[in-house]
Design a protein around this motif. Sequence first.
Motif, short mmCIF file in Angstrom:
data_model
loop_
_atom_site.label_atom_id
_atom_site.label_comp_id
_atom_site.label_asym_id
_atom_site.label_seq_id
_atom_site.Cartn_x
_atom_site.Cartn_y
_atom_site.Cartn_z
N ILE A 1 -16.22 0.67 12.07
CA ILE A 1 -15.14 0.19 11.20
C ILE A 1 -13.87 0.92 11.61
CG2 ILE A 1 -14.27 0.03 8.83
CD1 ILE A 1 -17.15 -0.15 7.88
N ALA A 2 -12.86 0.17 12.01
CA ALA A 2 -11.60 0.75 12.48
C ALA A 2 -10.57 0.67 11.36
CB ALA A 2 -11.10 -0.03 13.70
N LEU A 3 -10.03 1.83 11.00
CA LEU A 3 -9.04 1.88 9.92
C LEU A 3 -7.77 2.49 10.47
CD1 LEU A 3 -9.93 1.02 7.09
CD2 LEU A 3 -10.20 3.40 6.49
N ASP A 4 -6.74 1.68 10.63
CA ASP A 4 -5.48 2.17 11.18
C ASP A 4 -4.36 2.02 10.16
OD1 ASP A 4 -6.07 2.88 14.02
OD2 ASP A 4 -6.70 0.79 14.12
N GLY A 5 -3.25 2.69 10.43
CA GLY A 5 -2.08 2.55 9.57
C GLY A 5 -1.21 3.78 9.66
N PRO A 6 -0.01 3.71 9.09
CA PRO A 6 0.91 4.85 9.15
C PRO A 6 0.46 6.00 8.25
CG PRO A 6 1.84 3.09 7.81
CD PRO A 6 0.57 2.56 8.38
N SER A 7 1.12 7.16 8.41
CA SER A 7 0.80 8.34 7.60
C SER A 7 0.91 8.04 6.12
CB SER A 7 1.78 9.47 7.90
OG SER A 7 1.97 9.62 9.26
N GLY A 8 -0.06 8.51 5.37
CA GLY A 8 0.03 8.40 3.91
C GLY A 8 -0.32 7.03 3.36
N SER A 9 -0.87 6.14 4.20
CA SER A 9 -1.20 4.80 3.69
C SER A 9 -2.55 4.81 2.96
CB SER A 9 -1.23 3.79 4.84
OG SER A 9 -2.10 4.23 5.86
N GLY A 10 -3.22 5.97 2.94
CA GLY A 10 -4.48 6.07 2.22
C GLY A 10 -5.70 6.01 3.13
N VAL B 1 -1.33 -0.47 4.83
CA VAL B 1 0.11 -0.19 4.70
C VAL B 1 0.42 0.14 3.24
CG1 VAL B 1 0.83 -1.68 6.63
CG2 VAL B 1 0.67 -2.65 4.33
N ALA B 2 1.56 0.79 3.02
CA ALA B 2 2.05 1.05 1.65
C ALA B 2 3.53 1.38 1.75
CB ALA B 2 1.28 2.22 1.03
N ASP B 3 4.25 1.16 0.67
CA ASP B 3 5.68 1.50 0.63
C ASP B 3 5.88 2.97 1.01
OD1 ASP B 3 6.17 -0.92 -0.35
OD2 ASP B 3 6.73 -0.28 -2.38
N THR B 4 7.00 3.26 1.68
CA THR B 4 7.27 4.65 2.06
C THR B 4 7.26 5.57 0.83
OG1 THR B 4 8.67 3.82 3.80
CG2 THR B 4 8.86 6.15 3.31
N ASN B 5 7.86 5.12 -0.27
CA ASN B 5 7.94 5.99 -1.44
C ASN B 5 6.56 6.27 -2.03
OD1 ASN B 5 10.64 6.27 -1.18
ND2 ASN B 5 11.16 4.65 -2.68
N ALA B 6 5.70 5.25 -2.03
CA ALA B 6 4.34 5.45 -2.53
C ALA B 6 3.59 6.42 -1.62
CB ALA B 6 3.60 4.11 -2.59
N ARG B 7 3.79 6.29 -0.32
CA ARG B 7 3.10 7.16 0.63
C ARG B 7 3.56 8.61 0.46
NH1 ARG B 7 3.94 6.00 6.17
NH2 ARG B 7 5.72 4.66 5.91
N ALA C 1 4.90 9.97 -2.22
CA ALA C 1 4.44 10.49 -3.51
C ALA C 1 2.99 10.95 -3.42
CB ALA C 1 4.61 9.43 -4.60
N ARG C 2 2.15 10.17 -2.71
CA ARG C 2 0.75 10.56 -2.55
C ARG C 2 0.60 11.85 -1.77
NH1 ARG C 2 -1.36 4.79 -0.43
NH2 ARG C 2 -1.20 3.66 -2.38
N ARG C 3 1.32 11.94 -0.64
CA ARG C 3 1.25 13.14 0.20
C ARG C 3 1.69 14.37 -0.60
NH1 ARG C 3 0.27 12.81 5.99
NH2 ARG C 3 -1.78 11.93 5.63
N ALA C 4 2.81 14.22 -1.34
CA ALA C 4 3.34 15.34 -2.10
C ALA C 4 2.35 15.76 -3.18
CB ALA C 4 4.69 14.97 -2.71
N ALA C 5 1.71 14.78 -3.83
CA ALA C 5 0.74 15.10 -4.87
C ALA C 5 -0.46 15.84 -4.26
CB ALA C 5 0.28 13.82 -5.58
N GLU C 6 -0.90 15.40 -3.07
CA GLU C 6 -2.01 16.08 -2.38
C GLU C 6 -1.67 17.55 -2.14
OE1 GLU C 6 -3.32 12.32 0.38
OE2 GLU C 6 -2.64 14.13 1.40
N THR D 1 -1.76 -1.08 0.13
CA THR D 1 -2.38 -0.25 -0.91
C THR D 1 -1.39 0.26 -1.96
OG1 THR D 1 -2.07 1.87 0.26
CG2 THR D 1 -4.02 0.57 0.85
N THR D 2 -0.13 -0.20 -1.86
CA THR D 2 0.92 0.35 -2.75
C THR D 2 0.51 0.31 -4.22
OG1 THR D 2 2.58 -0.46 -1.22
CG2 THR D 2 3.37 0.20 -3.39
N HIS D 3 -0.04 -0.84 -4.65
CA HIS D 3 -0.34 -0.98 -6.07
C HIS D 3 -1.84 -0.95 -6.37
CE1 HIS D 3 3.87 -1.72 -6.62
NE2 HIS D 3 3.82 -2.69 -5.73
N LEU D 4 -2.62 -0.43 -5.43
CA LEU D 4 -4.07 -0.38 -5.64
C LEU D 4 -4.53 1.06 -5.85
CD1 LEU D 4 -5.33 -2.79 -2.80
CD2 LEU D 4 -4.93 -3.33 -5.21
N THR D 5 -5.58 1.23 -6.66
CA THR D 5 -6.17 2.57 -6.77
C THR D 5 -7.07 2.78 -5.56
OG1 THR D 5 -8.14 1.80 -7.92
CG2 THR D 5 -6.24 2.37 -9.30
#
Length: 230
Positions: free
Chosen positions: A6-15, A147-153, A155-160, A202-206
Amino acid sequence: MPPVVIALDGPSGSGKSSTARGVATRLGLAYLDTGAMYRALTWAVLQRGADVEDAAAVAAAAADATIVSGTDPQAPTITVDGVDVSGPIRSQEVTDAVSQVSRVPEVRERLVRLQRETIAASEGIVLEGRDIGTVVAPDAPLKVFLVADTNARAARRAAEQGQAEAAHVEATAASLQRRDAIDSSRTTSPLAKADDAIQLDTTHLTLDEVIDEVVRLAAKAAPALGGTTP
Ligand code: DC
């Protein structure tokens, strides 16, 4: 039978990391964080005092570092020359240099070979990265591009990192955008969605919703993974 990939790609912080580990755990598969491998080689290059802007120096410094990744999704490990680097590879120093190191063709060649060896040694594996669907495992039965919005990404990184204040989120967003720009524009295997990858925003998904969706797609793409096709 070749291992299911299973290949999972995407930018930093996309989950990608949390999703990949969750999916691997649910499906009983191995897990490989290829970003951690690029970070580990970056750590090795910095330790050796090489200038990360000098591609030849980076290639030379990276050539003799031995990277070993443990693939248990519940407890992934990574060592360089036998030293546990799971902490140091998340430092700001490594984060700031990793995109420079990962655009050097010799570095990519070496790590892609190691990633393919890890796939071959597994019975089934989830890989996360930037070029898994396009370069490392182009025949993977399931490719997902998160993918996810830059701001959502950000916020996730900062919370981590336990630093949710606005100034830190803003700085994190700028750093993510800088890395995305370098990762997407490099000549050798840039961050790109494979033509046959399924894009998931993933912007609006848990996290659980994203894992559920990838597990559902996996059951459909590779019935050997146990699920029934919905
Ligand atoms: O996923 P991450 O943020 O830990 O990845 C760190 C860096 O490694 C990222 O900026 C780009 C690079 N990378 C890459 O070039 N190819 C991969 N398959 C994975 C990561």
